[in-house]
Scaffold this motif. Sequence first.
Motif, mmCIF file in Angstrom:
data_model
loop_
_atom_site.group_PDB
_atom_site.id
_atom_site.type_symbol
_atom_site.label_atom_id
_atom_site.label_comp_id
_atom_site.label_asym_id
_atom_site.label_seq_id
_atom_site.Cartn_x
_atom_site.Cartn_y
_atom_site.Cartn_z
ATOM 1 N N MET A 51 0.838 -1.203 0.000
ATOM 2 C CA MET A 51 0.000 0.000 0.000
ATOM 3 C C MET A 51 0.875 1.256 0.000
ATOM 4 O O MET A 51 0.565 2.238 -0.698
ATOM 5 C CB MET A 51 -0.936 -0.004 1.210
ATOM 6 N N ILE A 52 1.958 1.251 0.764
ATOM 7 C CA ILE A 52 2.883 2.389 0.739
ATOM 8 C C ILE A 52 3.437 2.567 -0.666
ATOM 9 O O ILE A 52 3.493 3.679 -1.203
ATOM 10 C CB ILE A 52 4.027 2.178 1.751
ATOM 11 N N ASP A 53 3.834 1.458 -1.293
ATOM 12 C CA ASP A 53 4.364 1.519 -2.650
ATOM 13 C C ASP A 53 3.300 2.008 -3.620
ATOM 14 O O ASP A 53 3.592 2.762 -4.560
ATOM 15 C CB ASP A 53 4.877 0.136 -3.062
ATOM 16 N N ARG A 54 2.064 1.586 -3.424
ATOM 17 C CA ARG A 54 0.961 2.032 -4.285
ATOM 18 C C ARG A 54 0.794 3.539 -4.216
ATOM 19 O O ARG A 54 0.688 4.216 -5.255
ATOM 20 C CB ARG A 54 -0.337 1.341 -3.868
ATOM 21 N N VAL A 55 0.752 4.081 -2.999
ATOM 22 C CA VAL A 55 0.551 5.527 -2.854
ATOM 23 C C VAL A 55 1.740 6.277 -3.446
ATOM 24 O O VAL A 55 1.569 7.311 -4.123
ATOM 25 C CB VAL A 55 0.335 5.897 -1.378
ATOM 26 N N TRP A 56 2.950 5.773 -3.224
ATOM 27 C CA TRP A 56 4.136 6.396 -3.819
ATOM 28 C C TRP A 56 4.041 6.372 -5.348
ATOM 29 O O TRP A 56 4.320 7.364 -6.026
ATOM 30 C CB TRP A 56 5.393 5.671 -3.341
ATOM 31 N N SER A 57 3.624 5.222 -5.895
ATOM 32 C CA SER A 57 3.507 5.079 -7.344
ATOM 33 C C SER A 57 2.492 6.064 -7.923
ATOM 34 O O SER A 57 2.744 6.715 -8.952
ATOM 35 C CB SER A 57 3.095 3.640 -7.687
ATOM 36 N N ILE A 58 1.333 6.196 -7.275
ATOM 37 C CA ILE A 58 0.308 7.140 -7.740
ATOM 38 C C ILE A 58 0.841 8.563 -7.674
ATOM 39 O O ILE A 58 0.655 9.372 -8.603
ATOM 40 C CB ILE A 58 -0.971 6.989 -6.907
#
Length: 323
Positions: A255-262
């Motif tokens: 989820m952290i990676d997802r938010v960073w990616s977005i």
Amino acid sequence: MVRARSEMIAAERIDYTSAVVCLHHKPAQLPSAEFPGVKSRLDDFVATHINYTLRVHYDGLFLPWHRRYLWLWERALREECGYRGQLPYWNWPLWDNNLSASPLFDGSETSLSGDGEYDPNEQPITNGNLTIPRGTGGGCVRHGPFKDIELHLGPFSRTLTSFTDIPSPGFAYNPRCFSRSLNDWVASRYTNRTIVDTLLASKDINEFLTVVDHWPPRMDGVFGVHGGGHFSLGGTMQDLFASPQEPAFFLHHAMIDRVWSIWQDRDEETRRYALNGTGVILNPPSAPLVTLDTVMEFGVLDQPRSVREVMSPVEGGLCYTYT
């Protein structure tokens, strides 16, 4: 396409947890003489996290190192345990007021197991003016697919004052149960929709990282979303070094990676390769700043990789996007 675990059907959730259990039973690759607590393939991942904790937390390598680490985890599930899906993420805000009702932590066979048994000896955690109430469990997890797993490494103290060397117990063998203590007080304050929106509204990488992590928790009660996820589950997840033994660890970091990616995707020109910080925990002034050419190590899991290789989830051998 990576999805939230809540969007997966029951069979897909069971496929994932079965693959994780499989890694608990696969033989380790690290040598037992040097790593006596490493007894399984999963322990290879835990020991690697322990080994590099002081270089990839609360600094400029936190995001890029964990992005590659997640990909290596998914690759192991696929290639070594026959998993056919993707690593799901834990969409924090959906159940931030009631973790035990979440399909992730309700204790069902399609969950990541439930709360731990109630331990009357668990105490609140105090840091300066911030007091974190105790959770609702604290003891061994007795329900769901991970109720019988045995942990082998750690635990490490939460009250460390020195971050120069890997502390005791190092890589010693310490068999014990998997524990959890669900904490809605933490989850509702530090993994809510407002926190996610604040992350995505960050003007630059320094502001983004400030919302991700505050360590130690600030005197005014601000607690980063990274720590918020760890402390909302308590128990095994609160261990800075050995927390990958908690099955939800990888979904939290996804989820952290997802938010960073977005956040990166919203301004490709200025954010894709934006970095801030050093390669040493807590960014001491003497440590050199991280650059795109900084080399990250992953021990037995992978060859060394430059930061540049992981700044996009669709380049450098990575190939995934998030819903």
